[in-house]
Design a protein around this motif. Structure first.
Motif, mmCIF file in Angstrom:
data_model
loop_
_atom_site.group_PDB
_atom_site.id
_atom_site.type_symbol
_atom_site.label_atom_id
_atom_site.label_comp_id
_atom_site.label_asym_id
_atom_site.label_seq_id
_atom_site.Cartn_x
_atom_site.Cartn_y
_atom_site.Cartn_z
ATOM 1 N N MET A 1 39.671 26.688 -26.182
ATOM 2 C CA MET A 1 39.823 25.383 -25.335
ATOM 3 C C MET A 1 38.514 24.932 -24.893
ATOM 4 O O MET A 1 37.574 25.757 -25.035
ATOM 5 N N ASN A 2 38.437 23.754 -24.971
ATOM 6 C CA ASN A 2 36.952 23.303 -24.463
ATOM 7 C C ASN A 2 36.627 23.328 -23.192
ATOM 8 O O ASN A 2 37.504 23.853 -22.323
ATOM 9 N N ALA B 1 29.097 30.640 -23.529
ATOM 10 C CA ALA B 1 30.303 30.214 -24.305
ATOM 11 C C ALA B 1 30.257 30.229 -25.765
ATOM 12 O O ALA B 1 29.146 29.905 -26.101
ATOM 13 N N GLY B 2 31.148 30.568 -26.523
ATOM 14 C CA GLY B 2 31.027 30.436 -28.102
ATOM 15 C C GLY B 2 30.915 29.073 -28.343
ATOM 16 O O GLY B 2 31.136 28.048 -27.255
ATOM 17 N N ARG B 3 30.376 28.620 -29.221
ATOM 18 C CA ARG B 3 30.089 27.013 -29.645
ATOM 19 C C ARG B 3 30.732 26.597 -31.167
ATOM 20 O O ARG B 3 30.857 27.656 -32.053
ATOM 21 N N THR B 4 31.380 25.659 -31.122
ATOM 22 C CA THR B 4 31.829 25.085 -32.307
ATOM 23 C C THR B 4 30.577 24.685 -33.209
ATOM 24 O O THR B 4 29.537 24.513 -32.815
ATOM 25 N N ASP B 5 31.002 24.244 -34.564
ATOM 26 C CA ASP B 5 29.973 23.980 -35.314
ATOM 27 C C ASP B 5 29.264 22.670 -34.862
ATOM 28 O O ASP B 5 28.093 22.196 -35.072
ATOM 29 N N ALA B 6 30.129 21.859 -34.164
ATOM 30 C CA ALA B 6 29.459 20.694 -33.469
ATOM 31 C C ALA B 6 28.854 20.955 -32.152
ATOM 32 O O ALA B 6 28.124 19.739 -31.527
ATOM 33 N N GLY B 7 28.777 22.060 -31.715
ATOM 34 C CA GLY B 7 28.087 22.480 -30.593
ATOM 35 C C GLY B 7 28.933 22.409 -29.156
ATOM 36 O O GLY B 7 28.064 22.770 -28.176
ATOM 37 N N TYR B 8 29.806 22.180 -29.264
ATOM 38 C CA TYR B 8 30.864 22.155 -28.212
ATOM 39 C C TYR B 8 31.248 23.619 -27.603
ATOM 40 O O TYR B 8 31.467 24.408 -28.641
ATOM 41 N N ARG B 9 31.344 24.000 -26.300
ATOM 42 C CA ARG B 9 31.774 25.118 -25.938
ATOM 43 C C ARG B 9 33.144 25.443 -26.194
ATOM 44 O O ARG B 9 33.823 24.533 -25.969
ATOM 45 N N VAL B 10 33.375 26.668 -26.331
ATOM 46 C CA VAL B 10 34.510 27.156 -26.799
ATOM 47 C C VAL B 10 35.072 28.172 -25.710
ATOM 48 O O VAL B 10 34.150 29.258 -25.661
ATOM 49 N N TYR B 11 36.074 28.307 -25.168
ATOM 50 C CA TYR B 11 36.748 29.211 -24.170
ATOM 51 C C TYR B 11 38.044 29.760 -24.541
ATOM 52 O O TYR B 11 38.765 28.981 -24.852
ATOM 53 N N SER B 12 38.224 31.051 -24.098
ATOM 54 C CA SER B 12 39.320 31.955 -24.486
ATOM 55 C C SER B 12 40.235 32.082 -23.316
ATOM 56 O O SER B 12 39.649 31.655 -21.967
ATOM 57 N N GLU B 13 41.359 32.496 -23.229
ATOM 58 C CA GLU B 13 42.262 32.653 -22.080
ATOM 59 C C GLU B 13 41.367 33.813 -21.112
ATOM 60 O O GLU B 13 41.551 33.653 -19.809
ATOM 61 N N ARG B 14 40.826 34.812 -21.744
ATOM 62 C CA ARG B 14 39.931 35.636 -21.011
ATOM 63 C C ARG B 14 38.833 35.033 -20.079
ATOM 64 O O ARG B 14 38.671 35.587 -18.975
#
Length: 141
Positions: A1-2, A29-42
């Protein structure tokens, strides 16, 4: 999720999530190829943990310690209890300080006529050199 979805799911604002990342309280946070942060349920679970810790008044340092204990499955519960009891002591001290301030202010307000006259015991006491409010100020120090 963003970040917006993580903020909504955790109850922590996106601004605070970025702040927690910048200060190292949570991992970047991890990042998408476009540089957006990505978050997990954890990640969201960790953010909820932080939010609830903040609601109990724990400092950022204490929260970092709690996170370390929470993530350590071999932790002794006595360490968690010690941290909680130390925080209870800090809260008790803050309560005493606030009660002293309230008592002083109540006394000052009681002595004020609150009418159309310009004299005001509250302002006089606040401007006094004799430390009229020393017991409240001393408790707050």
């Amino acid at each position: 999720m963003n970040i917006g979805e993580a903020a909504h799911a955790s109850g922590v604002s996106a601004k605070m999530i970025r702040h927690y990342e910048e200060t190292g309280l949570i991992p970047k946070a991890g990042r998408t190829d476009a540089g957006y942060r990505v978050y997990s349920e954890r990640d969201v679970h960790l953010l909820r943990f932080i939010r609830q810790s903040r609601q109990l008044g724990f400092s950022m340092k204490q929260i970092a310690d709690l996170i370390g204990l929470w993530l350590d499955q071999s932790r002794p519960s006595r360490k968690v209890k010690q941290l909680a009891e130390a925080h209870i002591g800090e809260l008790d001290q803050r309560i005493r300080e606030l009660q002293a301030m309230k008592s002083t202010l109540e006394q000052l307000a009681h002595n004020c006529h609150g009418d159309n006259r310009p004299d005001c015991p509250i302002l006089d006491a606040l401007g006094a050199d004799d430390g009229c409010c020393a017991h409240a100020a001393g408790a707050a120090a």
